[in-house]
Design a protein around this motif. Structure first.
Motif, PDB file in Angstrom:
ATOM      1  N   LEU A 182      32.289  59.785 -24.444  1.00 12.48           N
ATOM      2  CA  LEU A 182      33.169  58.990 -25.306  1.00 12.48           C
ATOM      3  C   LEU A 182      33.070  57.496 -24.988  1.00 12.48           C
ATOM      4  N   LEU A 215      32.623  68.697 -26.019  1.00 15.59           N
ATOM      5  CA  LEU A 215      33.962  68.922 -26.563  1.00 15.59           C
ATOM      6  C   LEU A 215      34.346  70.398 -26.545  1.00 15.59           C
ATOM      7  N   LYS A 223      29.758  55.785 -26.154  1.00 16.64           N
ATOM      8  CA  LYS A 223      29.552  55.508 -27.588  1.00 16.64           C
ATOM      9  C   LYS A 223      30.529  54.494 -28.147  1.00 16.64           C
ATOM     10  N   GLN A 224      31.420  54.010 -27.305  1.00 19.04           N
ATOM     11  CA  GLN A 224      32.384  53.013 -27.800  1.00 19.04           C
ATOM     12  C   GLN A 224      31.827  51.603 -27.694  1.00 19.04           C
ATOM     13  N   LYS A 259      41.126  58.839 -27.250  1.00 18.31           N
ATOM     14  CA  LYS A 259      39.818  58.545 -27.826  1.00 18.31           C
ATOM     15  C   LYS A 259      39.655  59.236 -29.184  1.00 18.31           C
ATOM     16  N   GLN A 260      38.717  58.716 -29.944  1.00 24.49           N
ATOM     17  CA  GLN A 260      38.413  59.323 -31.240  1.00 24.49           C
ATOM     18  C   GLN A 260      37.384  60.426 -31.039  1.00 24.49           C
ATOM     19  N   LEU A 261      37.771  61.645 -31.379  1.00 24.31           N
ATOM     20  CA  LEU A 261      36.901  62.793 -31.153  1.00 24.31           C
ATOM     21  C   LEU A 261      36.269  63.270 -32.453  1.00 24.31           C
ATOM     22  N   THR A 262      35.014  63.681 -32.359  1.00 22.24           N
ATOM     23  CA  THR A 262      34.326  64.314 -33.477  1.00 22.24           C
ATOM     24  C   THR A 262      33.576  65.522 -32.936  1.00 22.24           C
ATOM     25  N   ILE A 263      33.114  66.362 -33.832  1.00 21.15           N
ATOM     26  CA  ILE A 263      32.407  67.571 -33.405  1.00 21.15           C
ATOM     27  C   ILE A 263      31.020  67.259 -32.864  1.00 21.15           C
ATOM     28  N   ASN A 264      30.618  65.990 -32.905  1.00 20.93           N
ATOM     29  CA  ASN A 264      29.279  65.629 -32.440  1.00 20.93           C
ATOM     30  C   ASN A 264      29.155  65.602 -30.927  1.00 20.93           C
ATOM     31  N   TYR A 265      30.279  65.594 -30.228  1.00 24.21           N
ATOM     32  CA  TYR A 265      30.214  65.513 -28.769  1.00 24.21           C
ATOM     33  C   TYR A 265      29.914  66.892 -28.184  1.00 24.21           C
TER      34      TYR A 265
END
Length: 342
Positions: free
Chosen positions: A338, A274, A341-342, A265-271
């Motif tokens: 994740l 995480l 939000k996809q 999955k595409q991870l960002t610091i917004n999760y």
């Protein structure tokens, strides 16, 4: 006193003031049945399994502080199939309670003889609070897990063709007599004695209760304080430790699969989850080493010198399992965010 007489007494005394159960598909009139208790962990599934034990239905080997049948912790369908067939040959009426059974129940259905399902529901807020106290799970993760499980239960109910009954834990606590009447009606108990009725009443409660058979084992454990070398009890406690460590390994495998799936999955610091997930992953090598260290203590016979040593070792294994499960929950939460939000 016959079951029918007892049933009339129970129902007439309370006049069925509230309904604690709802039968969706009526029970079959057959001599051989298999009872599977489903529901979210901490929702009251142990209470139902314990009541079935009190009614003489084999629900797995007795473990003093849990009504789950440890042999059903496995996710291997072939292993579970073999266990089911063995139990079919040994018992006319039997069953089991392990909450995660729900996730592979459809694969087991072809091997289950006359399945009768009992699904337990409870106020999600109460379940989450129980998880916080018993498993140190954050409230938000608990709520997320609860509704994920309920979604799976919904999908199962939509397809279920076997006898099926829903039980409200909150209502059972409010009216034990109505529940006893409805449960015994669903399972078709006969010749229920006064002693059995009293055992059911005494067992049902807001906290974990020991069945009459459990109490015999607990009494033996208390007596063991003066008999530290009771080999039978040492063996029972030790076997539970082995089962707990086996489940620890299973949970680690689940975490590693989650890690592989999350990596795609595409991870960002917004999760929000995480950080907790990455923090948990850093502990995995340490937790795996602890599992192997505890297994080695079993092989070296360092974990069961006497009753006290064996019990302390069991508690250490239980603590380790709780730590590992908490890491898995953070992974489940992150994966949910994740996918959402996809």
């Amino acid at each position: 006193m016959t079951y029918q007489k007892n049933k009339r007494v129970i129902c007439s005394e309370k006049k069925m003031s509230i309904k604690t159960c709802e039968v969706i598909i009526p029970a079959q009139v057959v001599d051989q049945k298999t009872y599977i208790v489903l529901g979210v962990a901490r929702s009251g599934t142990s209470m139902i399994a314990g009541c079935l034990r009190e009614l003489g239905i084999f629900m797995g080997e007795i473990v003093a502080d849990n009504h789950e049948d440890p042999v059903f912790f496995s996710d291997d369908v072939e292993i579970l199939k073999r266990i089911i067939l063995e139990r079919n040959n040994k018992y006319d009426n039997w069953g089991w309670k392990v909450p995660k059974t729900m996730f592979h129940i459809e694969n087991l259905l072809p091997f289950i003889r006359n399945p009768h399902f009992i699904i337990v529901t409870r106020d999600p807020f109460d379940i989450a609070n129980s998880m916080m106290k018993r498993e140190a799970m954050p409230f938000d993760l608990a709520i997320q897990h609860i509704f994920m499980v309920y979604k799976h239960l919904q999908q199962f109910v939509e397809k279920c063709l076997a006898p099926l009954m829903f039980v409200s834990y909150n209502r059972v606590i409010a009216d034990k007599e109505a529940f006893i009447c409805e449960l015994t009606s669903f399972i078709g108990s006969e010749n229920l004695s006064k002693e059995q009725l009293n055992q059911l009443r005494n067992f049902i409660g807001g906290n974990y209760r020991s069945t009459s058979l459990d109490k015999m084992q607990l009494a033996s454990l208390a007596k063991a304080k003066t008999d530290q070398m009771n080999l039978n009890l040492i063996n029972q406690i030790q076997q539970k430790s082995i089962r707990v460590l086996s489940r620890c390994r299973d949970e680690i495998s689940t975490i590693e699969k989650l890690q592989e799936e999350i990596a795609t999955k595409q991870l960002t610091i917004n999760y929000k989850s995480l950080y907790r997930w990455e923090e948990g992953l850093q502990r995995i090598p340490e937790l795996k080493n602890l599992i192997e260290l505890l297994y080695q203590k079993i092989l070296d016979k360092l974990s069961y010198k006497d009753i006290t040593t064996t019990e302390e070792f069991r508690k250490q294994c239980e603590t380790l399992l709780t730590d590992i499960i908490l890491v898995r929950y953070t992974g489940n939460r992150l994966l949910y965010e994740l996918n959402k939000k996809q």
